[in-house]
Write a protein that holds these residues in place. Structure first.
Motif, PDB file in Angstrom:
ATOM      1  N   LEU A   1      19.048   3.809   8.484  1.00 34.09           N
ATOM      2  CA  LEU A   1      18.517   3.130   7.308  1.00 34.09           C
ATOM      3  C   LEU A   1      17.105   2.583   7.528  1.00 34.09           C
ATOM      4  O   LEU A   1      16.543   1.968   6.632  1.00 34.09           O
ATOM      5  CB  LEU A   1      19.456   1.991   6.887  1.00 34.09           C
ATOM      6  N   MET A   2      16.549   2.800   8.733  1.00 34.52           N
ATOM      7  CA  MET A   2      15.167   2.392   8.968  1.00 34.52           C
ATOM      8  C   MET A   2      14.228   3.092   7.988  1.00 34.52           C
ATOM      9  O   MET A   2      13.247   2.515   7.514  1.00 34.52           O
ATOM     10  CB  MET A   2      14.747   2.704  10.404  1.00 34.52           C
ATOM     11  N   GLY A   3      14.523   4.350   7.658  1.00 35.01           N
ATOM     12  CA  GLY A   3      13.701   5.067   6.686  1.00 35.01           C
ATOM     13  C   GLY A   3      13.749   4.414   5.326  1.00 35.01           C
ATOM     14  O   GLY A   3      12.729   4.322   4.618  1.00 35.01           O
ATOM     15  N   ASP A   4      14.946   3.948   4.919  1.00 29.74           N
ATOM     16  CA  ASP A   4      15.088   3.227   3.659  1.00 29.74           C
ATOM     17  C   ASP A   4      14.265   1.950   3.694  1.00 29.74           C
ATOM     18  O   ASP A   4      13.562   1.603   2.733  1.00 29.74           O
ATOM     19  CB  ASP A   4      16.574   2.908   3.429  1.00 29.74           C
ATOM     20  N   ALA A   5      14.353   1.227   4.808  1.00 34.61           N
ATOM     21  CA  ALA A   5      13.595  -0.011   4.947  1.00 34.61           C
ATOM     22  C   ALA A   5      12.097   0.238   4.851  1.00 34.61           C
ATOM     23  O   ALA A   5      11.368  -0.487   4.163  1.00 34.61           O
ATOM     24  CB  ALA A   5      13.936  -0.679   6.285  1.00 34.61           C
TER      25      ALA A   5
ATOM     26  N   SER B   1      10.496   2.793   3.424  1.00 30.96           N
ATOM     27  CA  SER B   1      10.064   3.258   2.108  1.00 30.96           C
ATOM     28  C   SER B   1       9.981   2.118   1.098  1.00 30.96           C
ATOM     29  O   SER B   1       9.194   2.185   0.145  1.00 30.96           O
ATOM     30  CB  SER B   1      11.019   4.346   1.594  1.00 30.96           C
ATOM     31  N   HIS B   2      10.781   1.049   1.279  1.00 33.51           N
ATOM     32  CA  HIS B   2      10.691  -0.114   0.403  1.00 33.51           C
ATOM     33  C   HIS B   2       9.614  -1.094   0.884  1.00 33.51           C
ATOM     34  O   HIS B   2       8.926  -1.720   0.076  1.00 33.51           O
ATOM     35  CB  HIS B   2      12.034  -0.846   0.347  1.00 33.51           C
ATOM     36  N   ALA B   3       9.494  -1.227   2.199  1.00 36.46           N
ATOM     37  CA  ALA B   3       8.608  -2.247   2.756  1.00 36.46           C
ATOM     38  C   ALA B   3       7.128  -1.913   2.590  1.00 36.46           C
ATOM     39  O   ALA B   3       6.283  -2.799   2.703  1.00 36.46           O
ATOM     40  CB  ALA B   3       8.924  -2.449   4.235  1.00 36.46           C
ATOM     41  N   VAL B   4       6.789  -0.639   2.316  1.00 32.78           N
ATOM     42  CA  VAL B   4       5.378  -0.279   2.242  1.00 32.78           C
ATOM     43  C   VAL B   4       4.719  -0.734   0.944  1.00 32.78           C
ATOM     44  O   VAL B   4       3.490  -0.735   0.836  1.00 32.78           O
ATOM     45  CB  VAL B   4       5.174   1.255   2.375  1.00 32.78           C
TER      46      VAL B   4
ATOM     47  N   ALA C   1      -0.187   0.650   3.698  1.00 34.90           N
ATOM     48  CA  ALA C   1       1.236   0.979   3.784  1.00 34.90           C
ATOM     49  C   ALA C   1       1.695   1.078   5.234  1.00 34.90           C
ATOM     50  O   ALA C   1       2.788   0.616   5.590  1.00 34.90           O
ATOM     51  CB  ALA C   1       1.505   2.288   3.046  1.00 34.90           C
ATOM     52  N   LEU C   2       0.860   1.663   6.081  1.00 38.70           N
ATOM     53  CA  LEU C   2       1.215   1.801   7.497  1.00 38.70           C
ATOM     54  C   LEU C   2       1.314   0.430   8.157  1.00 38.70           C
ATOM     55  O   LEU C   2       2.262   0.164   8.913  1.00 38.70           O
ATOM     56  CB  LEU C   2       0.177   2.661   8.218  1.00 38.70           C
ATOM     57  N   VAL C   3       0.364  -0.454   7.869  1.00 42.05           N
ATOM     58  CA  VAL C   3       0.407  -1.810   8.436  1.00 42.05           C
ATOM     59  C   VAL C   3       1.671  -2.527   7.987  1.00 42.05           C
ATOM     60  O   VAL C   3       2.357  -3.185   8.781  1.00 42.05           O
ATOM     61  CB  VAL C   3      -0.853  -2.602   8.031  1.00 42.05           C
ATOM     62  N   ALA C   4       1.997  -2.406   6.695  1.00 37.53           N
ATOM     63  CA  ALA C   4       3.199  -3.057   6.168  1.00 37.53           C
ATOM     64  C   ALA C   4       4.456  -2.516   6.840  1.00 37.53           C
ATOM     65  O   ALA C   4       5.390  -3.274   7.146  1.00 37.53           O
ATOM     66  CB  ALA C   4       3.283  -2.856   4.654  1.00 37.53           C
ATOM     67  N   ALA C   5       4.505  -1.211   7.085  1.00 41.24           N
ATOM     68  CA  ALA C   5       5.672  -0.612   7.730  1.00 41.24           C
ATOM     69  C   ALA C   5       5.824  -1.119   9.166  1.00 41.24           C
ATOM     70  O   ALA C   5       6.939  -1.396   9.623  1.00 41.24           O
ATOM     71  CB  ALA C   5       5.549   0.906   7.715  1.00 41.24           C
ATOM     72  N   LEU C   6       4.703  -1.231   9.868  1.00 39.03           N
ATOM     73  CA  LEU C   6       4.761  -1.739  11.241  1.00 39.03           C
ATOM     74  C   LEU C   6       5.194  -3.208  11.260  1.00 39.03           C
ATOM     75  O   LEU C   6       5.983  -3.622  12.120  1.00 39.03           O
ATOM     76  CB  LEU C   6       3.393  -1.575  11.909  1.00 39.03           C
ATOM     77  N   VAL C   7       4.674  -3.983  10.313  1.00 39.38           N
ATOM     78  CA  VAL C   7       5.090  -5.389  10.209  1.00 39.38           C
ATOM     79  C   VAL C   7       6.585  -5.473   9.926  1.00 39.38           C
ATOM     80  O   VAL C   7       7.300  -6.308  10.497  1.00 39.38           O
ATOM     81  CB  VAL C   7       4.278  -6.109   9.107  1.00 39.38           C
ATOM     82  N   ALA C   8       7.064  -4.610   9.041  1.00 36.76           N
ATOM     83  CA  ALA C   8       8.496  -4.597   8.724  1.00 36.76           C
ATOM     84  C   ALA C   8       9.332  -4.287   9.957  1.00 36.76           C
ATOM     85  O   ALA C   8      10.380  -4.912  10.180  1.00 36.76           O
ATOM     86  CB  ALA C   8       8.778  -3.571   7.626  1.00 36.76           C
TER      87      ALA C   8
ATOM     88  N   PHE D   1      13.486  -5.591   4.224  1.00 36.09           N
ATOM     89  CA  PHE D   1      12.881  -4.673   3.262  1.00 36.09           C
ATOM     90  C   PHE D   1      13.042  -5.151   1.819  1.00 36.09           C
ATOM     91  O   PHE D   1      12.172  -4.890   0.989  1.00 36.09           O
ATOM     92  CB  PHE D   1      13.351  -3.227   3.471  1.00 36.09           C
ATOM     93  N   THR D   2      14.116  -5.896   1.510  1.00 37.00           N
ATOM     94  CA  THR D   2      14.210  -6.440   0.155  1.00 37.00           C
ATOM     95  C   THR D   2      13.186  -7.546  -0.052  1.00 37.00           C
ATOM     96  O   THR D   2      12.595  -7.665  -1.132  1.00 37.00           O
ATOM     97  CB  THR D   2      15.629  -6.985  -0.119  1.00 37.00           C
ATOM     98  N   GLY D   3      12.968  -8.356   0.992  1.00 36.91           N
ATOM     99  CA  GLY D   3      11.966  -9.410   0.891  1.00 36.91           C
ATOM    100  C   GLY D   3      10.562  -8.857   0.717  1.00 36.91           C
ATOM    101  O   GLY D   3       9.781  -9.346  -0.112  1.00 36.91           O
ATOM    102  N   MET D   4      10.234  -7.814   1.484  1.00 36.67           N
ATOM    103  CA  MET D   4       8.889  -7.240   1.383  1.00 36.67           C
ATOM    104  C   MET D   4       8.696  -6.492   0.062  1.00 36.67           C
ATOM    105  O   MET D   4       7.615  -6.503  -0.520  1.00 36.67           O
ATOM    106  CB  MET D   4       8.621  -6.321   2.572  1.00 36.67           C
ATOM    107  N   PHE D   5       9.761  -5.845  -0.413  1.00 41.31           N
ATOM    108  CA  PHE D   5       9.664  -5.177  -1.707  1.00 41.31           C
ATOM    109  C   PHE D   5       9.417  -6.200  -2.813  1.00 41.31           C
ATOM    110  O   PHE D   5       8.602  -5.985  -3.712  1.00 41.31           O
ATOM    111  CB  PHE D   5      10.940  -4.385  -1.983  1.00 41.31           C
ATOM    112  N   ALA D   6      10.116  -7.326  -2.737  1.00 48.80           N
ATOM    113  CA  ALA D   6       9.905  -8.393  -3.716  1.00 48.80           C
ATOM    114  C   ALA D   6       8.479  -8.927  -3.635  1.00 48.80           C
ATOM    115  O   ALA D   6       7.846  -9.206  -4.664  1.00 48.80           O
ATOM    116  CB  ALA D   6      10.912  -9.519  -3.485  1.00 48.80           C
ATOM    117  N   LEU D   7       7.949  -9.063  -2.421  1.00 55.59           N
ATOM    118  CA  LEU D   7       6.569  -9.502  -2.252  1.00 55.59           C
ATOM    119  C   LEU D   7       5.598  -8.533  -2.903  1.00 55.59           C
ATOM    120  O   LEU D   7       4.628  -8.939  -3.557  1.00 55.59           O
ATOM    121  CB  LEU D   7       6.248  -9.645  -0.757  1.00 55.59           C
TER     122      LEU D   7
END
Length: 276
Positions: A39-43, A45-48, A71-78, A101-107
């Motif tokens: 599910l890291m891929g799911d995380a 794809s939402h976190a970017v 997007a890459l920076v956000a994914a690494l932070v996630a 990933f839900t928190g970052m998507f909401a952000l």
């Protein structure tokens, strides 16, 4: 536009984009499946989303590079946040991914609704399903024109992007295959032997982010998740040898990339024939 010209201009670039996206995701997905982090891929794809919006805010443009960089920076932070939540909160990895990933998507949604970010045009259908139908190649006119290097210089950006990412992933996995195999099966032993399991894990997250972001524009977030999980999971059912698993996942990924485009919603086969 029909016949061979239609195939070369419309079908071929879409097939190439889908296939290279599937191959790059399948490569990285092998190590997610082995580490039980599918599910890291799911995380990712939402976190970017907040990274994409931040890239727009910083650069003031919707050009590809700043938004992909964000997007890459956000994914690494996630990836870092997921590991921190898992360790500090003492929760299992799936729960940590869900929180982050839900928190970052909401952000990201909040950022879109604020100030200049309102100018960002995000189509939900494109985010979910991608825009393979928009990958067009107007350079070739017939098969003989493919021999002209100038024609290949007009290859769509999306195809070049996913192809470069595939070869990058392939080169890194071949180069660090021993370390990846050891960390995937026994991270404690890897640390004992002086191989930093944590660093290798962050490298896997980074590769996942790169593969997912490169494929995101063409195939959307839903198919990115499927591409990361389904080919390696299928290969895992067929063999216990990691090298064979990676090879089988590429085979499955290639077949599904081409086969998926063969049954496109338009009802047209890639070579221009109509389905009955």
């Amino acid at each position: 536009m029909g016949g061979m010209t239609g195939f070369l201009s419309i079908d071929l670039p879409a097939i190439l984009a889908a296939t290279f996206a599937c191959l790059s995701c399948a490569l990285v997905g092998n190590f997610l499946v082995l580490r039980r982090q599918s599910l890291m891929g799911d995380a990712v794809s939402h976190a970017v989303l907040p990274g994409i919006v931040a890239g727009f805010l910083v650069a003031g443009t919707r050009d590809t590079f700043p938004m992909l960089a964000g997007a890459l920076v956000a994914a690494l932070v996630a990836g870092v946040l997921i590991e921190l939540v898992r360790r500090l909160g003492k929760v299992e990895a799936g729960a940590a991914m869900g929180v982050v990933f839900t928190g970052m998507f909401a952000l990201g949604v909040v950022l879109i609704e604020q100030g200049a970010a309102r100018a960002v045009d995000l189509d939900a259908d494109c985010v979910l399903y991608g825009q393979l139908e928009a990958v067009l190649w107007f350079g070739p006119t017939d098969l003989s024109s493919l021999a002209d290097p100038a024609v290949w210089s007009t290859l769509p950006r999306q195809v070049v992007q996913v192809a470069v990412v595939f070869f990058l992933c392939l080169a890194l996995i071949v180069l660090f295959f021993k370390e990846l195999r050891l960390v995937s099966f026994d991270p404690a032993l890897a640390d004992t032997l002086g191989i930093p399991a944590g660093l290798v894990q962050h490298g896997i997250v980074a590769l996942t982010a790169i593969a997912a972001i490169a494929a995101f524009e063409a195939v959307g977030s839903i198919l990115v998740i499927a591409m990361l999980i389904c080919p390696p999971a299928t290969a895992r059912l067929l063999t216990d040898d990691l090298k064979a698993q990676v090879a089988l996942s590429l085979l499955v990924g290639g077949i599904t990339g081409v086969g998926g485009m063969s049954w496109a919603p338009s009802g047209r086969w890639p070579w221009g024939l109509r389905r009955r």
